[in-house]
Design a protein around this motif. Structure first.
Motif, PDB file in Angstrom:
ATOM      1  N   GLY A  73       0.635  -1.212  -0.048  1.00 23.76           N
ATOM      2  CA  GLY A  73      -0.174   0.036   0.058  1.00 23.76           C
ATOM      3  C   GLY A  73       0.837   1.440   0.005  1.00 23.76           C
ATOM      4  N   ALA A  74       2.234   1.143   0.090  1.00 22.89           N
ATOM      5  CA  ALA A  74       3.157   2.317  -0.117  1.00 22.89           C
ATOM      6  C   ALA A  74       2.716   3.287  -1.299  1.00 22.89           C
ATOM      7  CB  ALA A  74       4.612   1.826   0.135  1.00 22.89           C
ATOM      8  N   PRO A  75       3.303   4.523  -1.186  1.00 25.40           N
ATOM      9  CA  PRO A  75       3.290   5.174  -2.455  1.00 25.40           C
ATOM     10  C   PRO A  75       4.196   4.718  -3.594  1.00 25.40           C
ATOM     11  CG  PRO A  75       3.631   6.587  -0.555  1.00 25.40           C
ATOM     12  CD  PRO A  75       3.661   5.136   0.035  1.00 25.40           C
ATOM     13  N   LYS A  76       3.875   4.853  -4.937  1.00 26.03           N
ATOM     14  CA  LYS A  76       4.483   4.632  -6.025  1.00 26.03           C
ATOM     15  C   LYS A  76       5.581   5.535  -6.734  1.00 26.03           C
ATOM     16  CE  LYS A  76       2.444   0.490  -5.741  1.00 26.03           C
ATOM     17  NZ  LYS A  76       1.835   0.537  -4.387  1.00 26.03           N
ATOM     18  N   ILE A  77       6.677   5.218  -6.808  1.00 26.39           N
ATOM     19  CA  ILE A  77       7.801   5.922  -7.242  1.00 26.39           C
ATOM     20  C   ILE A  77       7.548   6.620  -8.723  1.00 26.39           C
ATOM     21  CG2 ILE A  77       9.017   4.196  -8.356  1.00 26.39           C
ATOM     22  CD1 ILE A  77      10.520   7.254  -6.989  1.00 26.39           C
ATOM     23  N   LEU A  78       6.697   6.036  -9.470  1.00 26.07           N
ATOM     24  CA  LEU A  78       6.169   6.543 -10.572  1.00 26.07           C
ATOM     25  C   LEU A  78       5.317   7.996 -10.587  1.00 26.07           C
ATOM     26  CD1 LEU A  78       5.540   3.378 -12.792  1.00 26.07           C
ATOM     27  CD2 LEU A  78       7.690   4.819 -12.940  1.00 26.07           C
ATOM     28  N   ASP A  79       4.829   8.027  -9.573  1.00 28.71           N
ATOM     29  CA  ASP A  79       3.956   9.280  -9.250  1.00 28.71           C
ATOM     30  C   ASP A  79       4.735  10.443  -8.857  1.00 28.71           C
ATOM     31  OD1 ASP A  79       1.433   7.718  -9.717  1.00 28.71           O
ATOM     32  OD2 ASP A  79       1.403   7.053  -7.797  1.00 28.71           O
ATOM     33  N   TYR A  80       6.125  10.224  -8.605  1.00 29.58           N
ATOM     34  CA  TYR A  80       7.025  11.419  -8.061  1.00 29.58           C
ATOM     35  C   TYR A  80       8.012  11.590  -8.951  1.00 29.58           C
ATOM     36  CZ  TYR A  80       4.434  10.476  -3.610  1.00 29.58           C
ATOM     37  OH  TYR A  80       3.500  10.508  -2.704  1.00 29.58           O
ATOM     38  N   LEU A  81       8.131  11.044 -10.024  1.00 31.24           N
ATOM     39  CA  LEU A  81       8.950  11.228 -11.098  1.00 31.24           C
ATOM     40  C   LEU A  81       9.077  12.607 -11.635  1.00 31.24           C
ATOM     41  CD1 LEU A  81       9.269   8.193 -13.300  1.00 31.24           C
ATOM     42  CD2 LEU A  81      10.559   8.467 -11.225  1.00 31.24           C
ATOM     43  N   CYS A  82      10.380  13.384 -11.598  1.00 28.14           N
ATOM     44  CA  CYS A  82      10.600  14.613 -12.306  1.00 28.14           C
ATOM     45  C   CYS A  82      10.395  14.401 -13.860  1.00 28.14           C
ATOM     46  CB  CYS A  82      11.778  15.196 -12.077  1.00 28.14           C
ATOM     47  SG  CYS A  82      13.332  14.577 -12.721  1.00 28.14           S
ATOM     48  N   ASP A  83      10.006  15.579 -14.559  1.00 27.26           N
ATOM     49  CA  ASP A  83       9.792  15.481 -16.044  1.00 27.26           C
ATOM     50  C   ASP A  83      10.937  14.908 -16.697  1.00 27.26           C
ATOM     51  OD1 ASP A  83       7.614  16.755 -15.472  1.00 27.26           O
ATOM     52  OD2 ASP A  83       8.191  18.824 -16.186  1.00 27.26           O
ATOM     53  N   ASP A  84      12.397  14.983 -16.309  1.00 29.70           N
ATOM     54  CA  ASP A  84      13.651  14.489 -16.889  1.00 29.70           C
ATOM     55  C   ASP A  84      13.561  13.001 -16.858  1.00 29.70           C
ATOM     56  OD1 ASP A  84      14.192  16.785 -17.929  1.00 29.70           O
ATOM     57  OD2 ASP A  84      16.062  17.109 -16.560  1.00 29.70           O
ATOM     58  N   CYS A  85      13.053  12.723 -15.650  1.00 30.82           N
ATOM     59  CA  CYS A  85      13.276  11.136 -15.245  1.00 30.82           C
ATOM     60  C   CYS A  85      11.936  10.401 -16.037  1.00 30.82           C
ATOM     61  CB  CYS A  85      13.119  10.797 -13.872  1.00 30.82           C
ATOM     62  SG  CYS A  85      14.742  11.305 -13.065  1.00 30.82           S
ATOM     63  N   ASN A  86      10.763  11.026 -16.047  1.00 26.41           N
ATOM     64  CA  ASN A  86       9.593  10.736 -16.794  1.00 26.41           C
ATOM     65  C   ASN A  86      10.000  10.520 -18.300  1.00 26.41           C
ATOM     66  OD1 ASN A  86       6.843   9.654 -16.184  1.00 26.41           O
ATOM     67  ND2 ASN A  86       6.351  11.383 -17.699  1.00 26.41           N
ATOM     68  N   ASP A  87      10.545  11.461 -18.979  1.00 28.21           N
ATOM     69  CA  ASP A  87      10.673  11.495 -20.259  1.00 28.21           C
ATOM     70  C   ASP A  87      11.954  10.249 -20.590  1.00 28.21           C
ATOM     71  OD1 ASP A  87       9.122  13.587 -20.619  1.00 28.21           O
ATOM     72  OD2 ASP A  87      10.526  15.063 -20.676  1.00 28.21           O
ATOM     73  N   HIS A  88      12.937  10.138 -19.748  1.00 32.34           N
ATOM     74  CA  HIS A  88      13.904   9.042 -19.968  1.00 32.34           C
ATOM     75  C   HIS A  88      13.218   7.677 -20.039  1.00 32.34           C
ATOM     76  CE1 HIS A  88      17.901   7.417 -19.559  1.00 32.34           C
ATOM     77  NE2 HIS A  88      17.310   6.475 -19.216  1.00 32.34           N
ATOM     78  N   PHE A  89      12.298   7.707 -18.947  1.00 40.86           N
ATOM     79  CA  PHE A  89      11.819   6.121 -18.691  1.00 40.86           C
ATOM     80  C   PHE A  89      10.782   6.017 -20.082  1.00 40.86           C
ATOM     81  CE2 PHE A  89       8.643   3.386 -16.425  1.00 40.86           C
ATOM     82  CZ  PHE A  89       9.619   2.336 -16.462  1.00 40.86           C
ATOM     83  N   ASP A  90      10.064   7.091 -20.418  1.00 38.02           N
ATOM     84  CA  ASP A  90       9.013   6.817 -21.711  1.00 38.02           C
ATOM     85  C   ASP A  90       9.964   6.411 -22.972  1.00 38.02           C
ATOM     86  OD1 ASP A  90       7.004   7.301 -20.349  1.00 38.02           O
ATOM     87  OD2 ASP A  90       6.811   9.560 -20.919  1.00 38.02           O
ATOM     88  N   LEU A  91      11.032   7.148 -22.796  1.00 42.20           N
ATOM     89  CA  LEU A  91      12.018   6.831 -24.256  1.00 42.20           C
ATOM     90  C   LEU A  91      12.711   5.312 -24.012  1.00 42.20           C
ATOM     91  CD1 LEU A  91      12.851   8.152 -26.674  1.00 42.20           C
ATOM     92  CD2 LEU A  91      15.034   9.193 -25.705  1.00 42.20           C
ATOM     93  N   VAL A  92      12.882   4.731 -22.873  1.00 44.93           N
ATOM     94  CA  VAL A  92      13.496   3.351 -22.719  1.00 44.93           C
ATOM     95  C   VAL A  92      12.117   2.575 -23.249  1.00 44.93           C
ATOM     96  CG1 VAL A  92      13.866   1.610 -21.044  1.00 44.93           C
ATOM     97  CG2 VAL A  92      14.879   3.819 -20.920  1.00 44.93           C
ATOM     98  N   LYS A  93      11.023   2.856 -22.694  1.00 42.73           N
ATOM     99  CA  LYS A  93       9.820   1.952 -23.180  1.00 42.73           C
ATOM    100  C   LYS A  93       9.677   2.124 -24.704  1.00 42.73           C
ATOM    101  CE  LYS A  93       7.216   3.887 -20.157  1.00 42.73           C
ATOM    102  NZ  LYS A  93       5.937   4.211 -19.308  1.00 42.73           N
ATOM    103  N   LYS A  94      10.111   3.226 -25.238  1.00 43.72           N
ATOM    104  CA  LYS A  94       9.845   3.349 -26.700  1.00 43.72           C
ATOM    105  C   LYS A  94      11.022   2.500 -27.509  1.00 43.72           C
ATOM    106  CE  LYS A  94       9.472   6.646 -30.550  1.00 43.72           C
ATOM    107  NZ  LYS A  94       9.216   8.263 -30.981  1.00 43.72           N
ATOM    108  N   TYR A  95      12.017   2.482 -27.058  1.00 41.72           N
ATOM    109  CA  TYR A  95      13.179   1.806 -27.530  1.00 41.72           C
ATOM    110  C   TYR A  95      12.678   0.048 -27.528  1.00 41.72           C
ATOM    111  CZ  TYR A  95      16.901   4.906 -28.643  1.00 41.72           C
ATOM    112  OH  TYR A  95      17.405   6.026 -29.148  1.00 41.72           O
ATOM    113  N   LEU A  96      12.152  -0.316 -26.233  1.00 44.58           N
ATOM    114  CA  LEU A  96      11.693  -1.937 -26.274  1.00 44.58           C
ATOM    115  C   LEU A  96      10.619  -2.095 -27.186  1.00 44.58           C
ATOM    116  CD1 LEU A  96      12.104  -2.021 -22.302  1.00 44.58           C
ATOM    117  CD2 LEU A  96      13.872  -2.655 -23.950  1.00 44.58           C
ATOM    118  N   ASN A  97       9.527  -1.126 -27.264  1.00 40.13           N
ATOM    119  CA  ASN A  97       8.464  -1.259 -27.954  1.00 40.13           C
ATOM    120  C   ASN A  97       8.988  -1.587 -29.506  1.00 40.13           C
ATOM    121  OD1 ASN A  97       6.633  -1.150 -25.817  1.00 40.13           O
ATOM    122  ND2 ASN A  97       6.303   0.993 -26.386  1.00 40.13           N
TER     123      ASN A  97
END
Length: 448
Positions: free
Chosen positions: A221-245
């Motif tokens: 039930g703890a908070p989730k890190i993805l809800d606290y990502l800054c814009d740069d980290c969120n963009d980085h993670f989205d790009l990782v997923k795009k490469y994998l896709n």
């Protein structure tokens, strides 16, 4: 006396009948890593204890409970490596690899040591294949490292293994997340295990990785890190997923993955199987952009993974993955006496110089016993040298698979042997398929 003949708890012997399996897995890993531009690095089995305290993190289970640490004769605190990244980064700094073209891409096959409760897939001495990519800040590097691990599983024929990914952010956005965790876990303070109570202020993220059933249930039930990502980290993670896709790599975003070591930042991932019990994580890794600086170097982006060899073999056995057969003896040269055995040793040496596996008697057995031994070790061909064979310069070569016998000259034994083997092999082929093929180009070692 019993202790002398018993392996230390949590360690295993690799016997000759099994060693070829590990060699196959390791060679496969070397080949895949080489295709991705990674080169091997080897580091010492022990390091200064401070290296692991600073890199792995003093609040981790590894440092608090699992390291093999001792004082050497010079009074220095020394630790057997519990993982491979810290030593690789230390070598990167000490040897000035940061002056070389970036990224520096290295892999290692190494033994590691952790004092844990031994169980299937978890040993106190275990072996790891790992890669480290230093000096690559882009999401493309995250994807490439994940692709490399995925390719190893494909190469070895491993199925039904799931990729789970997450981002644990950078120090800036993670600070907000850790504060949210402190507030959440403080409300459950009395329920936490003693270890996690100590982690609450220093590093509450470690509570998410606790193996205690009670703490694990609370952590759901703890908070989730993805809800606290800054814009740069969120963009980085989205790009990782795009490469994998785009590379058709299936994955699941699992916000509970934090990994067990403190140096991770941003992307973290695990390859998980449900076929080997509780120790289901076969490969885990991620980005550790702050580690080089933490160890005294200049800020350097970096990432990597570790893949457990024992867990991988356990999974491959569960799935019935195929392994190549261990190399058999190509020819056993039996002899009737000492002079004949001396000649056998010379012939065996000549064959070995051509890359063939040849054996002769070193025990003093009778010819009958030698032939039984040749059969037990799976010799593909045998020949018997007696006084008549030495006098005539000829002997009879026996194909052990079909009992076919062929006269062979001792004067040019190696060439004659290779020629006979090739001709016998060719006789089983559809010769029309070999039209235009030069038989002289065939290497007999390829047939074996």
């Amino acid at each position: 006396m019993a202790l002398i003949t018993k392996a230390v708890k949590g360690t295993l012997d690799t016997l000759p009948n099994d060693s070829h399996r590990i060699q196959y897995v390791e060679q496969s890993m070397r080949e895949v890593a080489g295709n991705y531009g990674f080169r091997e690095i080897r580091t010492p089995v022990f390091e200064h204890t401070e290296l692991f305290q600073r890199s792995v993190g003093e609040t981790t289970d590894v440092v608090q409970k699992e390291m093999y640490t001792f004082e050497d004769k010079g009074g220095r605190s020394i630790t057997l490596r519990p993982e491979g990244t810290a030593g690789a980064v230390r070598a990167f700094l000490e040897n000035g690899l940061f002056n070389e073209p970036m990224p520096q891409k290295v892999y290692y096959l190494t033994s590691c040591y952790r004092y844990e409760k031994p169980q299937a897939g978890r040993l106190r001495e275990f072996h790891q294949f790992g890669v480290e990519c230093l000096g690559a800040p882009n999401a493309a590097a995250d994807a490439e490292v994940i692709l490399l691990a995925n390719e190893i599983f494909n190469y070895l024929g491993v199925k039904n293994i799931s990729l789970e990914i997450n981002s644990i952010g950078c120090p800036a956005c993670r600070a907000k997340f850790q504060q949210a965790l402190r507030e959440y876990f403080t409300a459950h303070f009395d329920e936490l295990c003693e270890t996690c109570r100590g982690r609450l202020e220093k590093n509450p993220m470690r509570i998410l990785d606790c193996k205690s059933p009670v703490c694990s249930e609370i952590a759901k039930g703890a908070p989730k890190i993805l809800d606290y990502l800054c814009d740069d980290c969120n963009d980085h993670f989205d790009l990782v997923k795009k490469y994998l896709n785009e590379n058709n790599i299936d994955y699941t975003v699992n916000p509970t993955i934090v990994r067990g070591l403190d140096y991770y930042t941003r992307t973290v991932f695990e390859f998980v199987s449900n076929e080997i019990g509780a120790q289901g994580t076969v490969c885990g890794g991620g980005r550790y952009d702050g580690l080089v600086e933490e160890m005294g170097g200049k800020p350097t982006s970096a990432l990597g993974f570790g893949l457990g060899i024992e867990r991988l073999l356990l999974l491959m056995d569960k799935q019935g993955c195929e392994f190549p057969e261990s190399k058999k003896c190509d020819i056993f040269i039996a002899s009737t006496g000492e002079n004949e055995n001396i000649r056998a040793s010379v012939l065996a040496s000549d064959l070995r110089n051509e890359g063939l596996s040849a054996e002769f008697d070193t025990v003093g057995r009778s010819v009958k016993a030698q032939m039984k031994y040749a059969d037990k070790i799976g010799a593909l061909y045998t020949v018997v040298l007696g006084s008549d064979e030495l006098d005539s310069g000829k002997a009879m070569l026996k194909n052990m698979s079909n009992a076919e016998q062929t006269e062979i000259k001792l004067a040019d034994f190696t060439d004659s042997f290779q020629s006979i083997v090739i001709k016998q092999a060719m006789s089983t082929f559809d010769m029309s398929a070999l039209e235009g093929f030069d038989i002289d180009d065939i290497d007999v070692s390829d047939i074996f």
